[in-house]
Design a protein around this motif. Structure first.
Motif, PDB file in Angstrom:
ATOM      1  N   SER A  75      18.341  79.529   8.314  1.00 49.00           N
ATOM      2  CA  SER A  75      18.703  78.688   9.004  1.00 49.00           C
ATOM      3  C   SER A  75      19.052  79.477  10.766  1.00 49.00           C
ATOM      4  O   SER A  75      18.406  79.223  12.024  1.00 49.00           O
ATOM      5  CB  SER A  75      19.964  77.912   9.263  1.00 49.00           C
ATOM      6  OG  SER A  75      19.690  77.299   8.194  1.00 49.00           O
ATOM      7  N   ALA A  76      19.958  80.407  11.142  1.00 52.92           N
ATOM      8  CA  ALA A  76      20.198  81.014  12.485  1.00 52.92           C
ATOM      9  C   ALA A  76      18.850  82.010  12.657  1.00 52.92           C
ATOM     10  O   ALA A  76      18.030  82.028  14.047  1.00 52.92           O
ATOM     11  CB  ALA A  76      21.131  82.094  11.729  1.00 52.92           C
ATOM     12  N   ILE A  77      18.069  82.510  11.387  1.00 60.13           N
ATOM     13  CA  ILE A  77      16.573  83.339  11.590  1.00 60.13           C
ATOM     14  C   ILE A  77      15.291  82.501  12.503  1.00 60.13           C
ATOM     15  O   ILE A  77      15.165  82.385  13.524  1.00 60.13           O
ATOM     16  CB  ILE A  77      15.927  83.950  11.048  1.00 60.13           C
ATOM     17  CG1 ILE A  77      16.847  85.078  10.684  1.00 60.13           C
ATOM     18  CG2 ILE A  77      14.394  84.545  11.205  1.00 60.13           C
ATOM     19  CD1 ILE A  77      16.925  85.973   9.496  1.00 60.13           C
ATOM     20  N   ALA A  78      15.695  80.952  12.231  1.00 64.74           N
ATOM     21  CA  ALA A  78      14.499  80.411  12.260  1.00 64.74           C
ATOM     22  C   ALA A  78      14.827  79.820  13.457  1.00 64.74           C
ATOM     23  O   ALA A  78      14.276  79.350  14.434  1.00 64.74           O
ATOM     24  CB  ALA A  78      14.766  78.288  11.074  1.00 64.74           C
ATOM     25  N   ALA A  79      16.293  79.229  14.060  1.00 62.41           N
ATOM     26  CA  ALA A  79      16.721  79.053  15.200  1.00 62.41           C
ATOM     27  C   ALA A  79      16.300  79.818  16.097  1.00 62.41           C
ATOM     28  O   ALA A  79      15.632  79.940  17.463  1.00 62.41           O
ATOM     29  CB  ALA A  79      18.105  78.326  15.266  1.00 62.41           C
ATOM     30  N   THR A  80      16.714  81.150  16.050  1.00 62.57           N
ATOM     31  CA  THR A  80      16.446  82.107  16.489  1.00 62.57           C
ATOM     32  C   THR A  80      14.858  81.896  17.537  1.00 62.57           C
ATOM     33  O   THR A  80      14.054  82.708  18.401  1.00 62.57           O
ATOM     34  CB  THR A  80      16.129  83.603  16.027  1.00 62.57           C
ATOM     35  OG1 THR A  80      17.926  83.971  16.099  1.00 62.57           O
ATOM     36  CG2 THR A  80      16.248  84.889  17.555  1.00 62.57           C
ATOM     37  N   VAL A  81      13.600  82.045  16.332  1.00 61.21           N
ATOM     38  CA  VAL A  81      12.231  81.870  16.187  1.00 61.21           C
ATOM     39  C   VAL A  81      12.122  81.173  17.366  1.00 61.21           C
ATOM     40  O   VAL A  81      11.214  81.116  18.681  1.00 61.21           O
ATOM     41  CB  VAL A  81      11.381  82.058  15.353  1.00 61.21           C
ATOM     42  CG1 VAL A  81      10.278  82.087  15.495  1.00 61.21           C
ATOM     43  CG2 VAL A  81      11.900  83.355  14.790  1.00 61.21           C
ATOM     44  N   ILE A  82      13.036  79.992  16.545  1.00 61.89           N
ATOM     45  CA  ILE A  82      12.311  78.136  18.095  1.00 61.89           C
ATOM     46  C   ILE A  82      12.640  78.814  19.199  1.00 61.89           C
ATOM     47  O   ILE A  82      11.969  77.983  20.156  1.00 61.89           O
ATOM     48  CB  ILE A  82      12.507  77.265  17.014  1.00 61.89           C
ATOM     49  CG1 ILE A  82      12.470  77.028  15.188  1.00 61.89           C
ATOM     50  CG2 ILE A  82      12.630  76.016  17.924  1.00 61.89           C
ATOM     51  CD1 ILE A  82      12.686  76.125  14.467  1.00 61.89           C
ATOM     52  N   LEU A  83      13.422  78.663  19.535  1.00 63.09           N
ATOM     53  CA  LEU A  83      14.489  78.520  19.806  1.00 63.09           C
ATOM     54  C   LEU A  83      14.071  79.838  21.631  1.00 63.09           C
ATOM     55  O   LEU A  83      13.779  79.805  22.667  1.00 63.09           O
ATOM     56  CB  LEU A  83      16.350  78.145  20.581  1.00 63.09           C
ATOM     57  CG  LEU A  83      16.393  77.326  19.582  1.00 63.09           C
ATOM     58  CD1 LEU A  83      18.710  77.384  19.822  1.00 63.09           C
ATOM     59  CD2 LEU A  83      16.489  76.338  20.264  1.00 63.09           C
ATOM     60  N   ILE A 108      16.973  80.601  25.780  1.00 58.42           N
ATOM     61  CA  ILE A 108      17.480  81.452  25.527  1.00 58.42           C
ATOM     62  C   ILE A 108      18.273  82.100  25.353  1.00 58.42           C
ATOM     63  O   ILE A 108      18.737  83.190  24.226  1.00 58.42           O
ATOM     64  CB  ILE A 108      16.349  83.024  26.560  1.00 58.42           C
ATOM     65  CG1 ILE A 108      15.098  82.570  27.100  1.00 58.42           C
ATOM     66  CG2 ILE A 108      17.235  84.615  26.201  1.00 58.42           C
ATOM     67  CD1 ILE A 108      13.786  83.398  28.092  1.00 58.42           C
ATOM     68  N   LEU A 109      19.337  82.078  25.975  1.00 59.52           N
ATOM     69  CA  LEU A 109      20.872  82.165  25.669  1.00 59.52           C
ATOM     70  C   LEU A 109      21.388  81.835  24.235  1.00 59.52           C
ATOM     71  O   LEU A 109      21.569  82.050  23.432  1.00 59.52           O
ATOM     72  CB  LEU A 109      21.901  81.671  26.765  1.00 59.52           C
ATOM     73  CG  LEU A 109      23.729  81.717  26.607  1.00 59.52           C
ATOM     74  CD1 LEU A 109      23.437  82.831  26.132  1.00 59.52           C
ATOM     75  CD2 LEU A 109      24.626  80.776  27.651  1.00 59.52           C
ATOM     76  N   ALA A 110      20.685  80.530  24.445  1.00 59.62           N
ATOM     77  CA  ALA A 110      20.500  79.442  22.855  1.00 59.62           C
ATOM     78  C   ALA A 110      20.213  80.655  21.544  1.00 59.62           C
ATOM     79  O   ALA A 110      21.023  80.811  20.317  1.00 59.62           O
ATOM     80  CB  ALA A 110      20.528  78.151  22.776  1.00 59.62           C
ATOM     81  N   ALA A 111      19.190  81.343  22.100  1.00 57.22           N
ATOM     82  CA  ALA A 111      18.612  82.047  21.188  1.00 57.22           C
ATOM     83  C   ALA A 111      18.755  82.917  20.362  1.00 57.22           C
ATOM     84  O   ALA A 111      19.215  83.906  19.673  1.00 57.22           O
ATOM     85  CB  ALA A 111      17.222  82.303  21.566  1.00 57.22           C
ATOM     86  N   VAL A 112      19.687  84.379  21.889  1.00 58.88           N
ATOM     87  CA  VAL A 112      20.395  84.874  21.235  1.00 58.88           C
ATOM     88  C   VAL A 112      21.821  84.916  20.752  1.00 58.88           C
ATOM     89  O   VAL A 112      22.276  86.505  20.152  1.00 58.88           O
ATOM     90  CB  VAL A 112      20.920  85.726  22.870  1.00 58.88           C
ATOM     91  CG1 VAL A 112      21.905  86.380  22.805  1.00 58.88           C
ATOM     92  CG2 VAL A 112      19.600  85.972  23.352  1.00 58.88           C
ATOM     93  N   LEU A 113      22.514  83.709  21.289  1.00 63.44           N
ATOM     94  CA  LEU A 113      23.954  83.643  20.147  1.00 63.44           C
ATOM     95  C   LEU A 113      23.296  82.806  18.769  1.00 63.44           C
ATOM     96  O   LEU A 113      23.544  83.637  17.656  1.00 63.44           O
ATOM     97  CB  LEU A 113      24.276  82.140  20.376  1.00 63.44           C
ATOM     98  CG  LEU A 113      25.175  82.545  22.205  1.00 63.44           C
ATOM     99  CD1 LEU A 113      25.701  81.436  22.113  1.00 63.44           C
ATOM    100  CD2 LEU A 113      26.144  82.955  21.779  1.00 63.44           C
ATOM    101  N   ALA A 114      22.080  82.511  18.585  1.00 61.60           N
ATOM    102  CA  ALA A 114      21.840  82.773  17.604  1.00 61.60           C
ATOM    103  C   ALA A 114      21.689  84.213  16.173  1.00 61.60           C
ATOM    104  O   ALA A 114      21.762  84.180  15.567  1.00 61.60           O
ATOM    105  CB  ALA A 114      20.253  81.545  17.131  1.00 61.60           C
ATOM    106  N   CYS A 115      21.026  84.454  17.270  1.00 66.50           N
ATOM    107  CA  CYS A 115      20.274  85.983  16.580  1.00 66.50           C
ATOM    108  C   CYS A 115      21.504  86.560  16.766  1.00 66.50           C
ATOM    109  O   CYS A 115      21.809  87.386  15.121  1.00 66.50           O
ATOM    110  CB  CYS A 115      19.865  87.058  17.923  1.00 66.50           C
ATOM    111  SG  CYS A 115      19.000  88.118  17.181  1.00 66.50           S
ATOM    112  N   LEU A 116      22.799  86.733  16.885  1.00 66.21           N
ATOM    113  CA  LEU A 116      23.665  87.120  16.475  1.00 66.21           C
ATOM    114  C   LEU A 116      24.451  86.850  15.515  1.00 66.21           C
ATOM    115  O   LEU A 116      24.766  87.185  14.443  1.00 66.21           O
ATOM    116  CB  LEU A 116      24.736  86.533  17.549  1.00 66.21           C
ATOM    117  CG  LEU A 116      26.504  87.429  17.553  1.00 66.21           C
ATOM    118  CD1 LEU A 116      25.834  89.045  17.800  1.00 66.21           C
ATOM    119  CD2 LEU A 116      27.179  87.318  19.222  1.00 66.21           C
TER     120      LEU A 116
END
Length: 114
Positions: free
Chosen positions: A70-78, A94-102
């Motif tokens: 789910s975190a990887i999917a959120a990173t890619v989509i966001l 982009i900020l949301a994607a960075v946090l999902a990547c973390l």
């Protein structure tokens, strides 16, 4: 309790909150401009919500496999949304994607140490 448990939940939750806030700002701006109806941007809003819910699913996931995916999917989509909308609301995504990547990285490092 795992050492990174709080980091991944907090970063995934923050990612979901920022993505939801950015989506709401986008909808308000589009409706106030008056050039487009809500239904003309509805597909974009749905993609934004899918990324938001992927980040939320990562925060609420009980198992590390589901949380990481789910975190990887959120990173890619966001992340893609952030790049496409870089001149309007892209910074929020982009900020949301960075946090999902973390969150995804903390899931991965937890899986390696187990």
């Amino acid at each position: 309790m795992e050492p990174l448990h709080g980091v991944r939940r907090a970063s995934a939750s923050a990612s979901a909150a920022i993505a939801a806030l950015t989506t709401a700002v986008y909808v308000v701006v589009i409706l106030q401009e008056g050039n487009n109806s809500f239904w003309s941007v509805f597909p974009w809003v749905m993609i934004m919500l899918i990324g938001t819910f992927a980040a939320l699913a990562s925060a609420l996931a009980l198992g590390p496999g589901v949380g990481r995916l789910s975190a990887i999917a959120a990173t890619v989509i966001l992340g893609v949304l952030g790049l496409l909308a870089i001149f309007s609301v892209g910074v929020g995504f982009i900020l949301a994607a960075v946090l999902a990547c973390l969150a995804a990285v903390s899931y991965s490092s937890t899986a390696r140490t187990s």
